[in-house]
Design a protein around this motif. Structure first.
Motif, PDB file in Angstrom:
ATOM      1  N   VAL A 203       0.851  -1.196   0.000  1.00  0.00           N
ATOM      2  CA  VAL A 203       0.000   0.000   0.000  1.00  0.00           C
ATOM      3  C   VAL A 203       0.884   1.243   0.000  1.00  0.00           C
ATOM      4  O   VAL A 203       0.623   2.203  -0.728  1.00  0.00           O
ATOM      5  CB  VAL A 203      -0.975   0.005   1.194  1.00  0.00           C
ATOM      6  CG1 VAL A 203      -1.720   1.336   1.280  1.00  0.00           C
ATOM      7  CG2 VAL A 203      -1.979  -1.138   1.069  1.00  0.00           C
ATOM      8  N   ARG A 204       1.954   1.230   0.783  1.00  0.00           N
ATOM      9  CA  ARG A 204       2.884   2.367   0.820  1.00  0.00           C
ATOM     10  C   ARG A 204       3.511   2.582  -0.559  1.00  0.00           C
ATOM     11  O   ARG A 204       3.647   3.709  -1.021  1.00  0.00           O
ATOM     12  CB  ARG A 204       3.971   2.125   1.866  1.00  0.00           C
ATOM     13  CG  ARG A 204       4.902   3.317   2.043  1.00  0.00           C
ATOM     14  CD  ARG A 204       5.928   3.106   3.142  1.00  0.00           C
ATOM     15  NE  ARG A 204       5.258   2.972   4.429  1.00  0.00           N
ATOM     16  CZ  ARG A 204       5.378   1.917   5.225  1.00  0.00           C
ATOM     17  NH1 ARG A 204       6.145   0.905   4.884  1.00  0.00           N
ATOM     18  NH2 ARG A 204       4.743   1.881   6.369  1.00  0.00           N
ATOM     19  N   LYS A 205       3.862   1.486  -1.220  1.00  0.00           N
ATOM     20  CA  LYS A 205       4.458   1.581  -2.551  1.00  0.00           C
ATOM     21  C   LYS A 205       3.449   2.178  -3.544  1.00  0.00           C
ATOM     22  O   LYS A 205       3.803   3.028  -4.365  1.00  0.00           O
ATOM     23  CB  LYS A 205       4.895   0.190  -3.017  1.00  0.00           C
ATOM     24  CG  LYS A 205       5.651   0.184  -4.310  1.00  0.00           C
ATOM     25  CD  LYS A 205       6.140  -1.221  -4.631  1.00  0.00           C
ATOM     26  CE  LYS A 205       6.880  -1.220  -5.939  1.00  0.00           C
ATOM     27  NZ  LYS A 205       7.363  -2.567  -6.279  1.00  0.00           N
ATOM     28  N   LEU A 206       2.193   1.765  -3.460  1.00  0.00           N
ATOM     29  CA  LEU A 206       1.152   2.336  -4.323  1.00  0.00           C
ATOM     30  C   LEU A 206       0.980   3.827  -4.045  1.00  0.00           C
ATOM     31  O   LEU A 206       0.806   4.627  -4.956  1.00  0.00           O
ATOM     32  CB  LEU A 206      -0.187   1.627  -4.102  1.00  0.00           C
ATOM     33  CG  LEU A 206      -0.339   0.223  -4.648  1.00  0.00           C
ATOM     34  CD1 LEU A 206      -1.653  -0.389  -4.163  1.00  0.00           C
ATOM     35  CD2 LEU A 206      -0.286   0.229  -6.160  1.00  0.00           C
ATOM     36  N   HIS A 207       1.029   4.179  -2.771  1.00  0.00           N
ATOM     37  CA  HIS A 207       0.830   5.568  -2.349  1.00  0.00           C
ATOM     38  C   HIS A 207       1.948   6.471  -2.864  1.00  0.00           C
ATOM     39  O   HIS A 207       1.718   7.614  -3.243  1.00  0.00           O
ATOM     40  CB  HIS A 207       0.754   5.615  -0.827  1.00  0.00           C
ATOM     41  CG  HIS A 207       0.302   6.925  -0.279  1.00  0.00           C
ATOM     42  ND1 HIS A 207       0.397   7.215   1.048  1.00  0.00           N
ATOM     43  CD2 HIS A 207      -0.240   8.023  -0.853  1.00  0.00           C
ATOM     44  CE1 HIS A 207      -0.057   8.442   1.256  1.00  0.00           C
ATOM     45  NE2 HIS A 207      -0.452   8.946   0.122  1.00  0.00           N
ATOM     46  N   ARG A 208       3.151   5.939  -2.886  1.00  0.00           N
ATOM     47  CA  ARG A 208       4.309   6.752  -3.274  1.00  0.00           C
ATOM     48  C   ARG A 208       4.674   6.620  -4.743  1.00  0.00           C
ATOM     49  O   ARG A 208       5.640   7.235  -5.183  1.00  0.00           O
ATOM     50  CB  ARG A 208       5.500   6.372  -2.411  1.00  0.00           C
ATOM     51  CG  ARG A 208       5.248   6.735  -0.965  1.00  0.00           C
ATOM     52  CD  ARG A 208       6.455   6.544  -0.119  1.00  0.00           C
ATOM     53  NE  ARG A 208       6.160   7.001   1.233  1.00  0.00           N
ATOM     54  CZ  ARG A 208       6.693   6.503   2.308  1.00  0.00           C
ATOM     55  NH1 ARG A 208       7.580   5.543   2.211  1.00  0.00           N
ATOM     56  NH2 ARG A 208       6.367   6.961   3.495  1.00  0.00           N
ATOM     57  N   ALA A 209       3.931   5.836  -5.492  1.00  0.00           N
ATOM     58  CA  ALA A 209       4.226   5.655  -6.921  1.00  0.00           C
ATOM     59  C   ALA A 209       4.047   6.985  -7.650  1.00  0.00           C
ATOM     60  O   ALA A 209       3.155   7.771  -7.318  1.00  0.00           O
ATOM     61  CB  ALA A 209       3.305   4.606  -7.512  1.00  0.00           C
ATOM     62  N   PRO A 210       4.894   7.241  -8.628  1.00  0.00           N
ATOM     63  CA  PRO A 210       4.798   8.514  -9.364  1.00  0.00           C
ATOM     64  C   PRO A 210       3.571   8.534 -10.275  1.00  0.00           C
ATOM     65  O   PRO A 210       3.588   8.017 -11.377  1.00  0.00           O
ATOM     66  CB  PRO A 210       6.095   8.553 -10.176  1.00  0.00           C
ATOM     67  CG  PRO A 210       6.496   7.128 -10.309  1.00  0.00           C
ATOM     68  CD  PRO A 210       5.987   6.419  -9.099  1.00  0.00           C
ATOM     69  N   GLN A 211       2.514   9.098  -9.762  1.00  0.00           N
ATOM     70  CA  GLN A 211       1.268   9.221 -10.518  1.00  0.00           C
ATOM     71  C   GLN A 211       0.484  10.395  -9.962  1.00  0.00           C
ATOM     72  O   GLN A 211       0.798  10.914  -8.913  1.00  0.00           O
ATOM     73  CB  GLN A 211       0.468   7.932 -10.434  1.00  0.00           C
ATOM     74  CG  GLN A 211       0.154   7.511  -9.007  1.00  0.00           C
ATOM     75  CD  GLN A 211      -0.374   6.104  -8.938  1.00  0.00           C
ATOM     76  OE1 GLN A 211      -0.714   5.531  -9.938  1.00  0.00           O
ATOM     77  NE2 GLN A 211      -0.450   5.555  -7.759  1.00  0.00           N
ATOM     78  N   ASP A 212      -0.523  10.777 -10.674  1.00  0.00           N
ATOM     79  CA  ASP A 212      -1.366  11.879 -10.216  1.00  0.00           C
ATOM     80  C   ASP A 212      -2.345  11.357  -9.170  1.00  0.00           C
ATOM     81  O   ASP A 212      -3.305  10.666  -9.494  1.00  0.00           O
ATOM     82  CB  ASP A 212      -2.133  12.495 -11.385  1.00  0.00           C
ATOM     83  CG  ASP A 212      -1.205  13.176 -12.371  1.00  0.00           C
ATOM     84  OD1 ASP A 212      -0.148  13.663 -11.933  1.00  0.00           O
ATOM     85  OD2 ASP A 212      -1.538  13.213 -13.565  1.00  0.00           O
ATOM     86  N   VAL A 213      -2.081  11.674  -7.925  1.00  0.00           N
ATOM     87  CA  VAL A 213      -2.943  11.259  -6.822  1.00  0.00           C
ATOM     88  C   VAL A 213      -3.524  12.523  -6.207  1.00  0.00           C
ATOM     89  O   VAL A 213      -2.783  13.427  -5.820  1.00  0.00           O
ATOM     90  CB  VAL A 213      -2.153  10.462  -5.756  1.00  0.00           C
ATOM     91  CG1 VAL A 213      -3.039  10.088  -4.594  1.00  0.00           C
ATOM     92  CG2 VAL A 213      -1.530   9.228  -6.366  1.00  0.00           C
ATOM     93  N   THR A 214      -4.842  12.570  -6.125  1.00  0.00           N
ATOM     94  CA  THR A 214      -5.489  13.731  -5.517  1.00  0.00           C
ATOM     95  C   THR A 214      -5.274  13.710  -4.011  1.00  0.00           C
ATOM     96  O   THR A 214      -4.868  12.691  -3.438  1.00  0.00           O
ATOM     97  CB  THR A 214      -6.998  13.736  -5.814  1.00  0.00           C
ATOM     98  OG1 THR A 214      -7.599  12.623  -5.153  1.00  0.00           O
ATOM     99  CG2 THR A 214      -7.282  13.682  -7.301  1.00  0.00           C
TER     100      THR A 214
END
Length: 71
Positions: A25-36
């Motif tokens: 989950v941490r890896k998904l959260h920190r992945a380089p993408q546009d996260v609101t």
């Protein structure tokens, strides 16, 4: 006598621990993408849930995190 069980892939048989879930989950959260900001908050909440072993199962928490990013 033949084996009537369908063959399972490695990912089906591998147990996902709470620590693995938190890391993913941490890896998904920190992945380089546009996260609101809202998505970031939701992912952080799921990360905390994994660290506290809260929720139905680690796999369920991870699937929720993936769903946040798909929405």
């Amino acid at each position: 006598m033949t084996n009537s069980k369908p063959s399972l892939s490695r990912s089906d048989t591998q147990t996902l621990t709470w620590a693995d879930c938190e890391q993913k989950v941490r890896k998904l959260h920190r992945a380089p993408q546009d996260v609101t900001e809202d998505e970031s908050r939701r992912l952080y909440h799921l990360e905390l849930s994994a660290s506290r072993h809260a929720g139905k199962s680690p796999r369920h928490v991870l699937e929720q995190a993936k769903a946040v990013l798909r929405s």
